[in-house]
Design an enzyme around this catalytic site. Structure first.
Site, PDB file in Angstrom:
ATOM      1  CG  ASP A  13      40.395  39.312  38.072  1.00 19.60           C
ATOM      2  OD1 ASP A  13      39.772  39.030  39.101  1.00 19.60           O
ATOM      3  OD2 ASP A  13      39.868  39.776  37.049  1.00 19.60           O
ATOM      4  CG  ASN A  40      32.348  45.042  42.002  1.00 18.30           C
ATOM      5  OD1 ASN A  40      32.601  44.758  43.167  1.00 18.30           O
ATOM      6  ND2 ASN A  40      32.643  46.209  41.483  1.00 18.30           N
ATOM      7  CG  HIS A  43      38.862  38.184  46.136  1.00 26.29           C
ATOM      8  ND1 HIS A  43      39.833  38.977  45.576  1.00 26.29           N
ATOM      9  CD2 HIS A  43      37.971  39.024  46.692  1.00 26.29           C
ATOM     10  CE1 HIS A  43      39.530  40.250  45.808  1.00 26.29           C
ATOM     11  NE2 HIS A  43      38.406  40.302  46.476  1.00 26.29           N
ATOM     12  CB  THR A 324      56.419  29.858  42.670  1.00 28.20           C
ATOM     13  OG1 THR A 324      56.277  29.140  43.915  1.00 28.20           O
ATOM     14  CG2 THR A 324      57.507  30.909  42.800  1.00 28.20           C
TER      15      THR A 324
HETATM   16  P1  GTP Z   1      41.875  38.684  42.846  1.00 27.00           P
HETATM   17  O1  GTP Z   1      40.650  39.118  42.140  1.00 27.00           O
HETATM   18  O2  GTP Z   1      43.019  39.616  42.779  1.00 27.00           O
HETATM   19  O3  GTP Z   1      41.614  38.090  44.202  1.00 27.00           O
HETATM   20  O4  GTP Z   1      42.467  37.549  42.051  1.00 27.00           O
HETATM   21  P2  GTP Z   1      41.808  36.197  42.023  1.00 27.00           P
HETATM   22  O5  GTP Z   1      42.174  35.478  43.262  1.00 27.00           O
HETATM   23  O6  GTP Z   1      40.392  36.380  41.647  1.00 27.00           O
HETATM   24  O7  GTP Z   1      42.578  35.631  40.844  1.00 27.00           O
HETATM   25  P3  GTP Z   1      41.960  34.804  39.689  1.00 27.00           P
HETATM   26  O8  GTP Z   1      40.541  34.622  39.732  1.00 27.00           O
HETATM   27  O9  GTP Z   1      42.568  35.362  38.473  1.00 27.00           O
HETATM   28  O10 GTP Z   1      42.542  33.428  40.025  1.00 27.00           O
HETATM   29  C1  GTP Z   1      43.846  33.203  39.897  1.00 27.00           C
HETATM   30  C2  GTP Z   1      44.007  31.734  39.836  1.00 27.00           C
HETATM   31  O11 GTP Z   1      45.387  31.534  39.853  1.00 27.00           O
HETATM   32  C3  GTP Z   1      43.424  31.046  41.021  1.00 27.00           C
HETATM   33  O12 GTP Z   1      43.043  29.758  40.671  1.00 27.00           O
HETATM   34  C4  GTP Z   1      44.594  31.061  41.992  1.00 27.00           C
HETATM   35  O13 GTP Z   1      44.541  29.988  42.882  1.00 27.00           O
HETATM   36  C5  GTP Z   1      45.755  30.895  41.030  1.00 27.00           C
HETATM   37  N1  GTP Z   1      46.997  31.527  41.464  1.00 27.00           N
HETATM   38  C6  GTP Z   1      47.199  32.522  42.374  1.00 27.00           C
HETATM   39  N2  GTP Z   1      48.519  32.806  42.475  1.00 27.00           N
HETATM   40  C7  GTP Z   1      49.145  31.979  41.607  1.00 27.00           C
HETATM   41  C8  GTP Z   1      50.516  31.797  41.243  1.00 27.00           C
HETATM   42  O14 GTP Z   1      51.423  32.431  41.770  1.00 27.00           O
HETATM   43  N3  GTP Z   1      50.771  30.880  40.269  1.00 27.00           N
HETATM   44  C9  GTP Z   1      49.800  30.151  39.677  1.00 27.00           C
HETATM   45  N4  GTP Z   1      50.158  29.280  38.727  1.00 27.00           N
HETATM   46  N5  GTP Z   1      48.502  30.293  39.997  1.00 27.00           N
HETATM   47  C10 GTP Z   1      48.186  31.190  40.950  1.00 27.00           C
HETATM   48  P1  IMP Z   2      31.388  47.100  37.716  1.00 23.34           P
HETATM   49  O1  IMP Z   2      32.279  47.308  38.885  1.00 23.34           O
HETATM   50  O2  IMP Z   2      30.610  45.812  37.787  1.00 23.34           O
HETATM   51  O3  IMP Z   2      30.522  48.289  37.430  1.00 23.34           O
HETATM   52  O4  IMP Z   2      32.311  46.928  36.426  1.00 23.34           O
HETATM   53  C1  IMP Z   2      33.070  48.014  35.897  1.00 23.34           C
HETATM   54  C2  IMP Z   2      34.380  47.514  35.333  1.00 23.34           C
HETATM   55  O5  IMP Z   2      35.197  47.031  36.408  1.00 23.34           O
HETATM   56  C3  IMP Z   2      34.257  46.341  34.353  1.00 23.34           C
HETATM   57  O6  IMP Z   2      35.268  46.460  33.387  1.00 23.34           O
HETATM   58  C4  IMP Z   2      34.512  45.123  35.235  1.00 23.34           C
HETATM   59  O7  IMP Z   2      34.985  44.045  34.479  1.00 23.34           O
HETATM   60  C5  IMP Z   2      35.566  45.685  36.156  1.00 23.34           C
HETATM   61  N1  IMP Z   2      35.630  45.002  37.467  1.00 23.34           N
HETATM   62  C6  IMP Z   2      34.874  45.257  38.569  1.00 23.34           C
HETATM   63  N2  IMP Z   2      35.245  44.478  39.596  1.00 23.34           N
HETATM   64  C7  IMP Z   2      36.270  43.726  39.147  1.00 23.34           C
HETATM   65  C8  IMP Z   2      37.117  42.737  39.769  1.00 23.34           C
HETATM   66  O8  IMP Z   2      36.992  42.383  40.952  1.00 23.34           O
HETATM   67  N3  IMP Z   2      38.069  42.185  38.981  1.00 23.34           N
HETATM   68  C9  IMP Z   2      38.254  42.569  37.692  1.00 23.34           C
HETATM   69  N4  IMP Z   2      37.502  43.493  37.078  1.00 23.34           N
HETATM   70  C10 IMP Z   2      36.515  44.063  37.801  1.00 23.34           C
HETATM   71 MG    MG Z   3      39.300  38.444  40.934  1.00 22.07          MG
END
Ligand code: GTP
Ligand code: IMP
Ligand code: MG
Length: 339
Positions: A13, A40, A43, A324
């Site tokens: 994340d 799991n 994104h 940003t």
């Molecule tokens: P990964 O699991 O690494 O792919 O991360 P993610 O894409 O799942 O990130 P997450 O679910 O935590 O979502 C991040 C949120 O923040 C999403 O709504 C993105 O669009 C947003 N986001 C990504 N980069 C930035 C940033 O630089 N600034 C801000 N304010 N938001 C961002």
């Molecule tokens: P599992 O991969 O579902 O077995 O989860 C094992 C651990 O990895 C748990 O703590 C989950 O929250 C973490 N985890 C697995 N995939 C992700 C991911 O894509 N983002 C964040 N945590 C993850």
């Molecule tokens: Mg994620």
């Protein structure tokens, strides 16, 4: 042309979704291949005012000229994949998708075992997506694979062959890792980790590309850290502090509240070393400093630049992408200057 691998620097994340979307829209790779554990992952992609939560489809799907691939190492849940085909219909994801015949398949039984296991669901805090039990069956060599799954027949492609041919033809190949360094089965905070190694070397193996073919490893860090599930978190802050700083977050797959902490330089150094990082992408800089939507490095404050300089000095890796904001435009791309 370049073969790049993008990896998560911490506990997942980190904003990989946004970085991948930006990089693929700009660099226009011929192939975007998904590596990592399986569904799991979650994104987040924001594009043209719409928000998508992806679990298997490569986040680079918005670049509609690319072939989308799922490498042999990745676990596939066909239900998840087919739902994403529906959700992403206007991007022709179904028509562009290739699944390696060697991918292992997640079934209802794996999901039930994941959710009903006290050890996985309570102690580790798994996502309940069936990945742990499926990888366990895979190691026991007792699991269905994609080539024996009739519903996947039309998507089957030798992903390793396709990626290597593309590289040999001078085409651009982008490999998307999922999860993050600190969730690695080998290098993470065992046993509070996922069911596979999640570093760049394994992501290359997931799609069947050898280490000598990889040019760039882009390690993604968020400006603070989040963690879902159980396990140690040395720089964790209290929930009240996270709220005060406006940093609270909820998971894409599970909806769980994420634990939040300060940037961890020791973790960043180890993550860059073991991933062999050649670049760092730093996201959510706007959430820590007052720089929302800034697109020019010179407009960043001295404090923000010092934070970035410290990361570069400590890790020895250039910070080439600074995010940003969630929109693709909210990006400072220093690759021309730094590489
Ligand atoms: P990964 O699991 O690494 O792919 O991360 P993610 O894409 O799942 O990130 P997450 O679910 O935590 O979502 C991040 C949120 O923040 C999403 O709504 C993105 O669009 C947003 N986001 C990504 N980069 C930035 C940033 O630089 N600034 C801000 N304010 N938001 C961002
Ligand atoms: P599992 O991969 O579902 O077995 O989860 C094992 C651990 O990895 C748990 O703590 C989950 O929250 C973490 N985890 C697995 N995939 C992700 C991911 O894509 N983002 C964040 N945590 C993850
Ligand atoms: Mg994620």
């Amino acid at each position: 042309m370049t073969c790049s691998i993008l990896v998560g620097g911490a506990w997942g994340d980190e904003g990989k979704g946004k970085c991948i979307t930006y990089l693929c829209s700009n660099d226009k790779p011929e192939i975007i291949a998904r590596a990592g554990v399986g569904p799991n992952a979650g994104h987040s992609v924001e594009f043209n005012g719409e928000k998508y939560g992806l679990r298997l489809t490569p986040s680079g799907f918005v670049h509609t000229d690319a072939k989308l691939m799922i490498g042999a190492g990745v676990l596939v849940n066909p239900d998840v994949l087919f739902k994403e085909f529906e959700d992403l219909k206007k991007y022709n994801v179904k028509e562009r998708m290739c699944v390696d015949p060697r991918c292992a398949i997640i079934t209802e039984d794996h999901i039930n075992r994941d959710k009903s296991s006290e050890h996985l669901s309570k102690k580790i805090g798994s996502t309940g997506s069936g990945c742990g039990p499926a990888n366990s069956d895979r190691v026991m060599r007792d699991i269905q694979i994609a080539r024996d799954t009739p519903e996947l027949e039309e998507y089957l492609t030798d992903v390793s062959l396709a990626c290597n041919e593309a590289i040999d033809n001078g085409e651009e190949v982008f490999i998307e890792g999922s999860q993050g360094f600190a969730l690695s089965l080998y290098y993470g905070s065992f046993p509070y980790v996922t069911s596979k190694d999640t570093t760049a070397s394994t992501f290359a193996a997931d799609v069947g590309v050898g280490p000598t073919k990889v040019d760039e490893v882009i390690n993604v860090f968020k400006s603070y850290i989040s963690r879902v599930g159980e396990g140690p978190f040395p720089t964790e802050m209290t929930q009240e502090e996270a709220e005060r700083q406006g940093l609270e977050e909820y998971g894409v797959v599970t909806g769980r509240r994420r634990r939040i902490g300060y940037f961890d330089m020791e973790l960043a150094k180890e993550s860059c070393r073991i991933n062999g990082a050649t670049q760092i992408a730093l996201t959510c800089v706007d959430k820590l400093f007052d720089c929302a939507r800034v697109q020019d490095y010179d407009e960043l404050s001295g404090e923000t630049k010092r934070f970035i300089d410290e990361i570069q000095a400590e890790t020895g890796v250039p910070v080439t992408i600074i995010s940003t904001g969630p929109d693709l435009k909210d990006t400072i791309d220093l690759r021309k200057e730094l590489l």
